[in-house]
Design an enzyme around this catalytic site. Structure first.
Site, mmCIF file in Angstrom:
data_model
loop_
_atom_site.group_PDB
_atom_site.id
_atom_site.type_symbol
_atom_site.label_atom_id
_atom_site.label_comp_id
_atom_site.label_asym_id
_atom_site.label_seq_id
_atom_site.Cartn_x
_atom_site.Cartn_y
_atom_site.Cartn_z
ATOM 1 N N HIS A 1 -3.658 -5.143 0.038
ATOM 2 C CA HIS A 1 -3.180 -5.579 1.360
ATOM 3 C C HIS A 1 -3.177 -7.105 1.452
ATOM 4 O O HIS A 1 -4.093 -7.695 2.033
ATOM 5 C CB HIS A 1 -4.048 -4.982 2.470
ATOM 6 C CG HIS A 1 -3.720 -3.570 2.804
ATOM 7 N ND1 HIS A 1 -2.728 -3.226 3.699
ATOM 8 C CD2 HIS A 1 -4.224 -2.401 2.343
ATOM 9 C CE1 HIS A 1 -2.648 -1.909 3.798
ATOM 10 N NE2 HIS A 1 -3.551 -1.380 2.977
ATOM 11 N N GLU B 1 -1.527 -8.987 3.357
ATOM 12 C CA GLU B 1 -1.440 -9.493 4.742
ATOM 13 C C GLU B 1 -2.818 -9.714 5.352
ATOM 14 O O GLU B 1 -2.973 -10.478 6.297
ATOM 15 C CB GLU B 1 -0.601 -8.531 5.609
ATOM 16 C CG GLU B 1 -1.320 -7.300 6.152
ATOM 17 C CD GLU B 1 -1.547 -6.201 5.116
ATOM 18 O OE1 GLU B 1 -1.229 -6.403 3.920
ATOM 19 O OE2 GLU B 1 -2.060 -5.129 5.510
ATOM 20 N N CYS C 1 0.833 -1.208 0.000
ATOM 21 C CA CYS C 1 0.000 0.000 0.000
ATOM 22 C C CYS C 1 0.869 1.260 0.000
ATOM 23 O O CYS C 1 1.477 1.591 -1.004
ATOM 24 C CB CYS C 1 -0.987 -0.045 1.167
ATOM 25 S SG CYS C 1 -2.357 1.121 0.939
#
Ligand code: MN
Length: 244
Positions: A219, A221, A117
């Protein structure tokens, strides 16, 4: 047993206490899903506090085996020689300076970097690229890039460039989440675009001739427990850190 786990530095964020007993007190932090994404693929996560002390930054760069650049506020456009525009949001110039110095030192040392990001923006700006300060300044935007749904829900597709590292892991088209209002504009010469959304917004860049210097706009994660290929990105990153 754990001695062979590579150390992954995670760039920290700063928060300023608004209420509570000590308004104005600062703390350094990182969202925990970055930590668990690294630990789940056998990396030792280490949160690095924001600092502008260059000796400390050099020491961190020498100590860690790989660097994960995390999300956060906008990058000050003075770092890419642009006037601030109306829709620019919150800045943290101290963190900009910290992360740009750190990422250059880590890349110079031949270690892998995974930028997420804001992290893709730091990679690009640190090497001379520019950003759209807000996606409304990109004339062809047609996809909603700031989703309202939950963190691990996917929202739009991303088209991946054949021949890129990402293509090997994700294939030519993949659904991602999307939580950004800025994007890469001019790509730094050291990088190639490896993914775009339907409207042409740059969603991933990779550094030329480096084994793992990758920036993604989404994102991953937040997706690792639901999308195995996103977990693979972290596994490859940590593997590369182990070899560096
Ligand atoms: Mn997007």
């Amino acid at each position: 047993m754990g001695a062979d786990l590579p150390i992954i530095g995670i760039s920290g964020n700063v928060s300023v206490e608004k209420n509570g007993r000590f308004p104005g007190y600062r703390s350094v932090f990182a969202y925990e899903d970055y930590v668990t994404a690294i630990e789940d693929v056998n990396g030792a996560a280490l949160i690095l506090p924001v600092t502008t002390n260059s000796a400390v930054i050099e020491r961190h760069a020498a100590h860690i085996d790989g660097l994960l650049l995390t999300g956060g506020s906008d990058i000050n456009p003075l770092f890419y020689q642009e006037e601030p525009l109306e829709k620019l949001q919150q800045l943290s110039s101290e963190r900009d300076r910290f992360e740009m110095a750190l990422v250059r030192a880590v890349i110079n040392a031949g270690k892998p970097v995974f930028g997420i990001c804001r992290g893709i923006h730091i990679l690009n700006v640190a090497y001379g690229g520019t950003l759209y300060q807000d996606l409304t300044y990109y004339p062809n935007v047609s996809v909603k890039h700031k989703q309202q749904s939950g963190p691990y829900e996917v929202s739009h597709t991303v088209h991946v460039q054949q021949g890129s590292y990402l293509y090997d892991v994700l294939g030519e088209k993949v659904w991602t989440n999307s939580f950004h209002h800025q994007a890469v504009k001019e790509v730094a010469a050291e990088f190639v675009v490896s993914a775009t959304s339907d409207d042409g917004v740059i969603e991933a860049i990779e550094m030329r001739d480096k084994s793992f210097v990758l920036g993604v706009q989404w994102h991953p994660e937040r997706m690792v427990n639901h999308h195995g290929n996103m977990r693979k990105l972290f596994a490859d990153f940590v593997e590369c850190a182990k070899e560096s």
